[in-house]
Design an enzyme around this catalytic site. Structure first.
Site, PDB file in Angstrom:
ATOM      1  N   ASP A  31       0.859  -1.191   0.000  1.00  0.00           N
ATOM      2  CA  ASP A  31       0.000   0.000   0.000  1.00  0.00           C
ATOM      3  C   ASP A  31       0.889   1.232   0.000  1.00  0.00           C
ATOM      4  O   ASP A  31       2.026   1.189   0.475  1.00  0.00           O
ATOM      5  CB  ASP A  31      -0.937   0.007   1.216  1.00  0.00           C
ATOM      6  CG  ASP A  31      -2.225   0.776   0.940  1.00  0.00           C
ATOM      7  OD1 ASP A  31      -3.284   0.153   0.803  1.00  0.00           O
ATOM      8  OD2 ASP A  31      -2.149   2.029   0.809  1.00  0.00           O
ATOM      9  N   LEU A 154     -17.121 -10.179  -2.713  1.00  0.00           N
ATOM     10  CA  LEU A 154     -17.341 -10.185  -1.269  1.00  0.00           C
ATOM     11  C   LEU A 154     -18.295  -9.065  -0.868  1.00  0.00           C
ATOM     12  O   LEU A 154     -18.394  -8.044  -1.547  1.00  0.00           O
ATOM     13  CB  LEU A 154     -16.011 -10.037  -0.519  1.00  0.00           C
ATOM     14  CG  LEU A 154     -15.200  -8.749  -0.668  1.00  0.00           C
ATOM     15  CD1 LEU A 154     -15.732  -7.595   0.146  1.00  0.00           C
ATOM     16  CD2 LEU A 154     -13.773  -9.019  -0.284  1.00  0.00           C
ATOM     17  N   LYS A 205     -19.119  -8.887 -13.321  1.00  0.00           N
ATOM     18  CA  LYS A 205     -19.091  -8.106 -12.076  1.00  0.00           C
ATOM     19  C   LYS A 205     -20.157  -7.006 -12.101  1.00  0.00           C
ATOM     20  O   LYS A 205     -20.966  -6.881 -11.181  1.00  0.00           O
ATOM     21  CB  LYS A 205     -17.684  -7.519 -11.878  1.00  0.00           C
ATOM     22  CG  LYS A 205     -17.564  -6.607 -10.686  1.00  0.00           C
ATOM     23  CD  LYS A 205     -17.875  -7.309  -9.383  1.00  0.00           C
ATOM     24  CE  LYS A 205     -18.033  -6.301  -8.256  1.00  0.00           C
ATOM     25  NZ  LYS A 205     -18.555  -6.918  -7.035  1.00  0.00           N
ATOM     26  N   ASN A 209     -23.663  -6.872  -9.800  1.00  0.00           N
ATOM     27  CA  ASN A 209     -23.922  -5.791  -8.844  1.00  0.00           C
ATOM     28  C   ASN A 209     -25.146  -4.976  -9.233  1.00  0.00           C
ATOM     29  O   ASN A 209     -25.967  -4.623  -8.394  1.00  0.00           O
ATOM     30  CB  ASN A 209     -22.712  -4.845  -8.780  1.00  0.00           C
ATOM     31  CG  ASN A 209     -21.784  -5.228  -7.641  1.00  0.00           C
ATOM     32  OD1 ASN A 209     -21.923  -6.296  -7.058  1.00  0.00           O
ATOM     33  ND2 ASN A 209     -20.849  -4.363  -7.329  1.00  0.00           N
ATOM     34  N   ALA A 253     -37.126  -4.119   1.813  1.00  0.00           N
ATOM     35  CA  ALA A 253     -37.227  -2.690   1.482  1.00  0.00           C
ATOM     36  C   ALA A 253     -36.519  -1.885   2.571  1.00  0.00           C
ATOM     37  O   ALA A 253     -36.364  -2.346   3.690  1.00  0.00           O
ATOM     38  CB  ALA A 253     -38.694  -2.298   1.395  1.00  0.00           C
ATOM     39  N   GLY A 254     -36.070  -0.706   2.229  1.00  0.00           N
ATOM     40  CA  GLY A 254     -35.360   0.118   3.210  1.00  0.00           C
ATOM     41  C   GLY A 254     -35.105   1.510   2.666  1.00  0.00           C
ATOM     42  O   GLY A 254     -35.835   1.988   1.789  1.00  0.00           O
ATOM     43  N   GLY A 258     -26.342   1.717  -0.278  1.00  0.00           N
ATOM     44  CA  GLY A 258     -25.175   2.600  -0.137  1.00  0.00           C
ATOM     45  C   GLY A 258     -23.927   1.788  -0.346  1.00  0.00           C
ATOM     46  O   GLY A 258     -23.941   0.780  -1.056  1.00  0.00           O
ATOM     47  N   CYS A 261     -19.874   0.183  -3.560  1.00  0.00           N
ATOM     48  CA  CYS A 261     -20.014  -0.543  -4.826  1.00  0.00           C
ATOM     49  C   CYS A 261     -21.284  -0.224  -5.610  1.00  0.00           C
ATOM     50  O   CYS A 261     -21.195   0.309  -6.720  1.00  0.00           O
ATOM     51  CB  CYS A 261     -19.917  -2.036  -4.569  1.00  0.00           C
ATOM     52  SG  CYS A 261     -18.272  -2.532  -4.039  1.00  0.00           S
ATOM     53  N   LYS A 321     -24.129  -0.229   6.299  1.00  0.00           N
ATOM     54  CA  LYS A 321     -24.769  -1.468   6.730  1.00  0.00           C
ATOM     55  C   LYS A 321     -24.053  -1.969   7.973  1.00  0.00           C
ATOM     56  O   LYS A 321     -22.961  -1.494   8.302  1.00  0.00           O
ATOM     57  CB  LYS A 321     -24.765  -2.511   5.614  1.00  0.00           C
ATOM     58  CG  LYS A 321     -23.411  -3.066   5.242  1.00  0.00           C
ATOM     59  CD  LYS A 321     -23.671  -4.259   4.365  1.00  0.00           C
ATOM     60  CE  LYS A 321     -22.442  -4.892   3.834  1.00  0.00           C
ATOM     61  NZ  LYS A 321     -22.647  -6.060   3.060  1.00  0.00           N
TER      62      LYS A 321
HETATM   63  P1  NAD Z   1     -10.304   0.914  -0.696  1.00  0.00           P
HETATM   64  O1  NAD Z   1     -10.447   2.340  -1.036  1.00  0.00           O
HETATM   65  O2  NAD Z   1     -10.820   0.401   0.620  1.00  0.00           O
HETATM   66  O3  NAD Z   1      -8.756   0.496  -0.766  1.00  0.00           O
HETATM   67  C1  NAD Z   1      -7.885   0.859  -1.788  1.00  0.00           C
HETATM   68  C2  NAD Z   1      -6.460   0.843  -1.231  1.00  0.00           C
HETATM   69  O4  NAD Z   1      -5.543   0.973  -2.319  1.00  0.00           O
HETATM   70  C3  NAD Z   1      -6.159   1.967  -0.258  1.00  0.00           C
HETATM   71  O5  NAD Z   1      -5.625   1.433   0.929  1.00  0.00           O
HETATM   72  C4  NAD Z   1      -5.084   2.797  -0.989  1.00  0.00           C
HETATM   73  O6  NAD Z   1      -4.160   3.421  -0.113  1.00  0.00           O
HETATM   74  C5  NAD Z   1      -4.441   1.750  -1.850  1.00  0.00           C
HETATM   75  N1  NAD Z   1      -3.665   2.239  -3.004  1.00  0.00           N
HETATM   76  C6  NAD Z   1      -3.915   3.284  -3.836  1.00  0.00           C
HETATM   77  N2  NAD Z   1      -2.952   3.380  -4.782  1.00  0.00           N
HETATM   78  C7  NAD Z   1      -2.068   2.373  -4.565  1.00  0.00           C
HETATM   79  C8  NAD Z   1      -0.883   1.942  -5.194  1.00  0.00           C
HETATM   80  N3  NAD Z   1      -0.364   2.571  -6.246  1.00  0.00           N
HETATM   81  N4  NAD Z   1      -0.262   0.853  -4.682  1.00  0.00           N
HETATM   82  C9  NAD Z   1      -0.727   0.193  -3.607  1.00  0.00           C
HETATM   83  N5  NAD Z   1      -1.859   0.563  -2.973  1.00  0.00           N
HETATM   84  C10 NAD Z   1      -2.517   1.642  -3.427  1.00  0.00           C
HETATM   85  O7  NAD Z   1     -10.967   0.107  -1.882  1.00  0.00           O
HETATM   86  P2  NAD Z   1     -11.879  -1.228  -1.815  1.00  0.00           P
HETATM   87  O8  NAD Z   1     -13.188  -0.950  -1.183  1.00  0.00           O
HETATM   88  O9  NAD Z   1     -11.052  -2.347  -1.321  1.00  0.00           O
HETATM   89  O10 NAD Z   1     -12.161  -1.441  -3.385  1.00  0.00           O
HETATM   90  C11 NAD Z   1     -11.129  -1.757  -4.285  1.00  0.00           C
HETATM   91  C12 NAD Z   1     -11.755  -2.192  -5.604  1.00  0.00           C
HETATM   92  O11 NAD Z   1     -12.527  -3.385  -5.417  1.00  0.00           O
HETATM   93  C13 NAD Z   1     -12.726  -1.192  -6.212  1.00  0.00           C
HETATM   94  O12 NAD Z   1     -12.633  -1.258  -7.595  1.00  0.00           O
HETATM   95  C14 NAD Z   1     -14.085  -1.689  -5.768  1.00  0.00           C
HETATM   96  O13 NAD Z   1     -15.111  -1.307  -6.641  1.00  0.00           O
HETATM   97  C15 NAD Z   1     -13.873  -3.185  -5.822  1.00  0.00           C
HETATM   98  N6  NAD Z   1     -14.748  -3.950  -4.939  1.00  0.00           N
HETATM   99  C16 NAD Z   1     -14.998  -3.513  -3.669  1.00  0.00           C
HETATM  100  C17 NAD Z   1     -15.799  -4.267  -2.818  1.00  0.00           C
HETATM  101  C18 NAD Z   1     -16.107  -3.775  -1.435  1.00  0.00           C
HETATM  102  O14 NAD Z   1     -17.004  -4.351  -0.819  1.00  0.00           O
HETATM  103  N7  NAD Z   1     -15.424  -2.773  -0.925  1.00  0.00           N
HETATM  104  C19 NAD Z   1     -16.338  -5.476  -3.268  1.00  0.00           C
HETATM  105  C20 NAD Z   1     -16.048  -5.923  -4.561  1.00  0.00           C
HETATM  106  C21 NAD Z   1     -15.249  -5.146  -5.388  1.00  0.00           C
END
Ligand code: NAD
Length: 458
Positions: A31, A154, A205, A209, A253-254, A258, A261, A321
Site C-alpha cells: 500500500d 465479497l 461483475k 452488482n 425494502a429500506g 449505499g 459498490c 450497513k
Molecule cells: P479501498 O479504497 O478500501 O482500498 C484501496 C487501497 O488501495 C487503499 O488502501 C489505498 O491506499 C491503496 N492504493 C492506492 N494506490 C495504490 C498503489 N499505487 N499501490 C498500492 N496501494 C494503493 O478500496 P476497496 O473498497 O477495497 O475497493 C477496491 C476495488 O474493489 C474497487 O474497484 C471496488 O469497486 C472493488 N470492490 C470492492 C468491494 C467492497 O465491498 N469494498 C467489493 C467488490 C469489489
C-alpha cells in the site's frame, strides 16, 4: 504455493491477501499509505471486518504474510500480482482508473520475471486489455506479463467468510497459461471456478452488482406503493420469496443502497452504455429510485414535525450497513446534514462507525444544530423527540419497543430498516414509521410535538 503480491490493502486487497496467505501462499500486501502498513505490521487491521485481524496476526507470525510500501521488492519476483486499488466514481459517473494506471506503471517498472497481473478491482469492460497494453509499453525488463480479470464479489461485513466460502470464483483470461495459473492459486480454496474471457469477466461483475441494485430499488419502489394502497411490503416480500425464480434474498425494502459498490457501479455501467450509444433504462431507474429513497424518512418526518429546530434527534446507525466501519454513500451522510441544517440536536450512536463519521462531522455545533456521539443506544434515545434508525446493528435490534416508549420524550420512531413489527410498536404505544408498511399517527404524540415545537420557537 505461489509468491503473490497484492496492490492495495482496502476491503478487497487486504482480505484477498490475508485469505491467500491462509491458503498457504506467500503473500506481500503493498500500500502507498505508510500509516496503514505500520498499523498492519503491528497486528492491527486498518478496516473492520470479522475475523480479519486474527488471520492477519496468525499469518504474519507464521511468516507467509507481509506488508510493505516498497512495491519494487514486492513485485519484482512475484508469480502473480493482484490489483485491488480503488476505482471511485468521477463527477460524470465514469470509473476513475488512475489508481489502476499507477499500479500498472509500477509493475512494468519492477517485474524481473514472467508474471500474471490480475485485476480484482471493479473496472469497465475493456480495461484489462488497456492495462495489458499499458504494462507492455512501460516494461523495463524482457519478461512475459499477461493480465487476467478476477472480479471480487465479497460483501463488506462478511468479507473474510465470503472470500473463503465464495459461491463462485470468476476468472477471465486470454491464454491457457493465465487460466491454469489462476486455477492453481485458487485450488486450495476448493471453490467453483467459472472461467471466461476477460471482457465477460469484467461484465459479470457489473451485471451482478447492478442486478442486485435493481432488485433493491424495485422492492423500494413497490414498498412506497404498498404504503399508498394499504399493503405490507414484508408480507409481499415473503409471498414473493417462495418463487425460486425470484429467490428470497435482497427483497428487504429500506432507505436505499449505499456502500462503495452499488452506487458507483450502477453509474459506471450506465456511463459505459452511453459511451457505446446505448441507454440502459433499467439501471437508470434503479439509480433514480435510490436517490429518492435515501431521504425518504427525512421527508416523512419533515411533513410530520414541520421543523426539527431545538429537537433532540436520536440517530441509530451511521455506517451503510452493519458489520462494517465503512460510511461510503451511507444514508446517514445524506440525512444528518439535512437535520443539522434544520437545527436538530443529534445524538448519534454507531458501534464502529462513529469515529469515521466524526472526521466528517465533528462533535459540537453545526450552524443551528449540533451533533453528539454517544456510546450506547439508550443514551441516544433518552429524552429524544424523534429517533431515526439508519443501520440495523445488533445493538439497535436489542432495544425493545417498550424502551422507546419509556426512554424517549415523545416516542416517534422512523425506521429505515424495518427492524420492528408494526403491531408490537403499536402495542408499546410508539408512533412507528417504517418503509412500505402501515403507520398509525398517534394524536397524543402530535400534540406533544407541537408543545415541543412551541417551546423550541419561544
Ligand atoms: P479501498 O479504497 O478500501 O482500498 C484501496 C487501497 O488501495 C487503499 O488502501 C489505498 O491506499 C491503496 N492504493 C492506492 N494506490 C495504490 C498503489 N499505487 N499501490 C498500492 N496501494 C494503493 O478500496 P476497496 O473498497 O477495497 O475497493 C477496491 C476495488 O474493489 C474497487 O474497484 C471496488 O469497486 C472493488 N470492490 C470492492 C468491494 C467492497 O465491498 N469494498 C467489493 C467488490 C469489489
Amino acid at each position: 504455493m505461489y509468491k503473490i503480491a497484492v496492490a492495495g490493502t482496502g476491503y478487497v486487497g487486504l482480505v484477498a491477501g490475508v485469505c491467500f496467505a491462509e491458503m498457504g501462499h506467500q503473500v506481500t500486501c503493498v500500500d502507498i499509505d505508510q500509516n496503514k502498513v505500520q498499523l498492519m505490521k503491528s497486528g492491527i487491521s486498518p478496516i473492520y471486518e470479522a475475523d480479519l485481524q486474527d488471520l492477519m496476526i496468525k499469518n504474519y507470525k507464521a511468516g507467509n504474510l507481509n506488508y510493505t510500501t516498497d512495491y519494487q521488492s514486492a513485485y519484482k519476483d512475484a508469480d502473480a500480482i493482484f490489483i485491488g486499488v480503488g476505482t471511485p466514481e468521477q463527477p460524470d459517473g465514469s470509473a476513475n482508473l488512475s489508481y489502476i494506471a499507477t499500479v500498472a506503471r509500477q509493475i512494468a517498472e519492477s517485474v524481473e520475471k514472467d508474471c500474471l497481473v490480475i485485476v480484482k478491482s471493479t473496472v469497465p469492460v475493456g480495461t484489462n486489455d488497456k492495462v495489458e497494453q499499458f504494462i507492455q509499453d512501460f516494461l523495463i525488463n524482457d519478461v512475459r506479463v499477461e493480465v487476467a480479470s478476477n472480479p471480487e464479489f465479497l460483501a463488506q461485513g462478511s468479507a473474510v467468510h465470503d472470500t473463503l466460502h465464495a459461491e463462485r470464483v470468476i476468472i477471465g483470461t486470454e491464454s491457457k497459461w493465465a487460466e491454469e495459473l489462476l486455477q492453481g492459486i485458487y485450488k486450495p480454496f476448493n471453490l467453483p471456478i467459472v472461467s471466461v474471457n476477460r471482457r465477460s469477466a469484467e461484465m459479470i461483475k457489473y451485471a451482478s452488482n447492478d442486478f442486485l441494485a435493481l432488485k433493491i430499488s424495485y422492492m423500494n419502489d413497490i414498498a412506497n406503493l404498498c404504503e399508498l394502497v394499504g399493503a405490507d411490503i414484508q408480507d409481499v416480500a415473503r409471498g414473493m420469496s417462495f418463487d425460486e425464480r425470484i429467490g428470497s434474498k435482497f427483497l428487504n425494502a429500506g432507505i436505499g443502497f449505499g456502500g462503495s459498490c452499488f452506487p458507483k457501479d450502477t453509474k459506471a455501467l450506465d456511463y459505459l452504455a452511453k459511451q457505446n450509444g446505448y441507454e440502459l433504462k433499467t439501471v437508470q431507474a434503479a439509480i433514480d429510485v435510490n436517490k429518492e429513497q435515501k431521504t425518504m424518512l427525512y421527508k416523512k418526518a419533515s411533513r410530520r414535525l414541520i421543523t426539527f429546530n431545538g429537537l433532540k434527534v436520536a440517530v441509530l446507525g451511521l455506517t451503510f450497513k452493519p458489520g462494517t466501519d465503512d460510511l461510503r454513500e451511507a444514508a446517514s451522510l445524506e440525512n444528518i446534514p439535512l437535520l443539522l441544517e434544520q437545527g436538530a440536536d443529534i445524538y448519534a450512536f454507531d458501534p464502529v462507525g462513529a469515529d469515521n463519521f466524526a472526521k466528517v462531522h465533528p462533535e459540537g455545533r453545526h450552524g443551528r444544530g449540533s451533533i453528539t456521539y454517544v456510546s450506547n443506544v439508550e443514551e441516544a434515545i433518552k429524552d429524544a423527540n424523534v429517533c431515526f434508525i439508519f443501520t440495523e446493528w445488533g445493538e439497535v435490534k436489542d432495544i425493545t419497543p417498550s424502551m422507546y416508549k419509556e426512554l424517549m420524550r415523545t416516542s416517534l420512531v422512523y425506521d429505515g430498516r424495518n427492524i420492528y413489527s408494526v403491531d408490537e410498536m403499536e402495542q408499546a404505544q410508539v408512533e412507528y414509521h417504517s418503509i412500505g408498511r402501515k403507520t398509525v399517527e398517534r394524536q397524543n404524540i402530535k400534540e406533544l410535538n407541537e408543545r415541543e415545537l412551541h417551546a423550541a420557537r419561544s
